[in-house]
Enzyme design. Sequence first.
Site, PDB file in Angstrom:
ATOM      1  N   ASN A  38      -2.226   4.691  -5.960  1.00 29.57           N
ATOM      2  CA  ASN A  38      -0.804   5.018  -6.062  1.00 29.57           C
ATOM      3  C   ASN A  38       0.006   3.758  -6.303  1.00 29.57           C
ATOM      4  OD1 ASN A  38       1.445   4.360  -3.899  1.00 29.57           O
ATOM      5  ND2 ASN A  38      -0.523   4.378  -2.794  1.00 29.57           N
ATOM      6  N   CYS A  65       2.634  -3.098   1.534  1.00 34.71           N
ATOM      7  CA  CYS A  65       2.645  -2.275   0.317  1.00 34.71           C
ATOM      8  C   CYS A  65       2.337  -3.165  -0.884  1.00 34.71           C
ATOM      9  CB  CYS A  65       4.007  -1.608   0.132  1.00 34.71           C
ATOM     10  SG  CYS A  65       4.116  -0.762  -1.460  1.00 34.71           S
ATOM     11  N   ASN A  88      -3.632  -0.889   5.063  1.00 37.04           N
ATOM     12  CA  ASN A  88      -2.900  -0.304   3.946  1.00 37.04           C
ATOM     13  C   ASN A  88      -3.861  -0.275   2.747  1.00 37.04           C
ATOM     14  OD1 ASN A  88      -0.876   0.531   2.092  1.00 37.04           O
ATOM     15  ND2 ASN A  88       0.690  -0.483   3.311  1.00 37.04           N
ATOM     16  N   GLY A 101      -7.777   4.451   6.768  1.00 36.92           N
ATOM     17  CA  GLY A 101      -8.412   4.072   5.505  1.00 36.92           C
ATOM     18  C   GLY A 101      -9.595   4.998   5.284  1.00 36.92           C
ATOM     19  N   GLY A 102      -9.361   6.124   4.610  1.00 38.18           N
ATOM     20  CA  GLY A 102     -10.454   7.027   4.250  1.00 38.18           C
ATOM     21  C   GLY A 102     -10.900   7.973   5.344  1.00 38.18           C
ATOM     22  N   GLY A 161      -4.632  10.248   5.981  1.00 39.12           N
ATOM     23  CA  GLY A 161      -3.648  10.242   4.898  1.00 39.12           C
ATOM     24  C   GLY A 161      -4.119  10.993   3.675  1.00 39.12           C
ATOM     25  N   THR A 162      -4.834  10.279   2.805  1.00 40.52           N
ATOM     26  CA  THR A 162      -5.245  10.828   1.513  1.00 40.52           C
ATOM     27  C   THR A 162      -6.028  12.140   1.654  1.00 40.52           C
ATOM     28  OG1 THR A 162      -5.315   8.566   0.701  1.00 40.52           O
ATOM     29  CG2 THR A 162      -6.456  10.212  -0.628  1.00 40.52           C
TER      30      THR A 162
END
Length: 302
Positions: free
Chosen positions: A69, A128, A190, A241-242, A263-264
């Site tokens: 992203n 970010c 991140n 993270g994953g 998240g993802t």
Amino acid sequence: MPDLKINIAGVEWNNPVTTASGTFGFGEEYGQYFDLSALGAVCVKALSAVPRLGNPSPRIAETPMGVLNSVGLQNPGVEYFKENYLAKLKTYDTKIIANLCGSSIDDYVKAAEMLGDCVDMLELNISCPNVKVGGMAFGTDPRSTEEITTAVKKVAKVPLIVKLSPNVTDVCEIAKAAEAGGADALSLINTLLGMRIDIHTRKPVLKNNTGGLSGPAVKPVAVRMVSQVYHAVKLPLIGMGGISNGEDAIEFMLAGATAVAVGTAGFVNPYAWVDTVRGIEKYLVENKIENVADIVGKAELY
Ligand code: SIN
């Protein structure tokens, strides 16, 4: 049933699962799928003192085991958040974390002041990778990390989490700088800076050229960094993270994370957050562990 409660920097969560900022908006979309009270905390999309438009599109690209992203911290600003989303979020029995972004130290300080104590925790986004000023620029240099942490901590009315970037040579050096600046907790990782190129147009798939990689592909990198940071600082950690399920979450907790963020995974399974809570509980029952806090950092390193 096992006790899922955790305490992170003095804030008690009902369970160790939260949302990774930027994947969950302000709760209004996923709140249609499940009761957000099922989560220990909700971490909202990055907020700045003034609204930001973000980067030009295309800014999302799929990869074999994740997503790239380059959103660029698009958000409606702190004031809009307070007026339009906060009241609804407060109806849930969950903690609220506001992720803070900006282009300068003053921007971050202003956003923290505007939020005051209307949320339970602040997460300083100095990681970010998608903006030219601010973001990762602060979080890849130990001196800048300490400086911005000190400045925001001075005005913060609630515990301050500093979110770390994996795009560094030594993540422990940055973690120690955040600790020296007064951080109350750390979150990591991140996204990893990445790139895709369309072989037909010979142009990058993302208009920003590069973007941040998240999803299952980054999990081993994240677990490694959580383990390293756990042994380098005294602060509680939120690992991410994953993470897609309870087993992934347990792996992070054994590495040293007190809490975890999903998240993802929510893009393919909108119930990934609740599945993760249930998966953690299942592991504890199966292994006859009464308190989730008892597994934190219990990986036996060689
Ligand atoms: C973005 O808005 O570009 C992603 C947020 C982040 O990486 O912190």
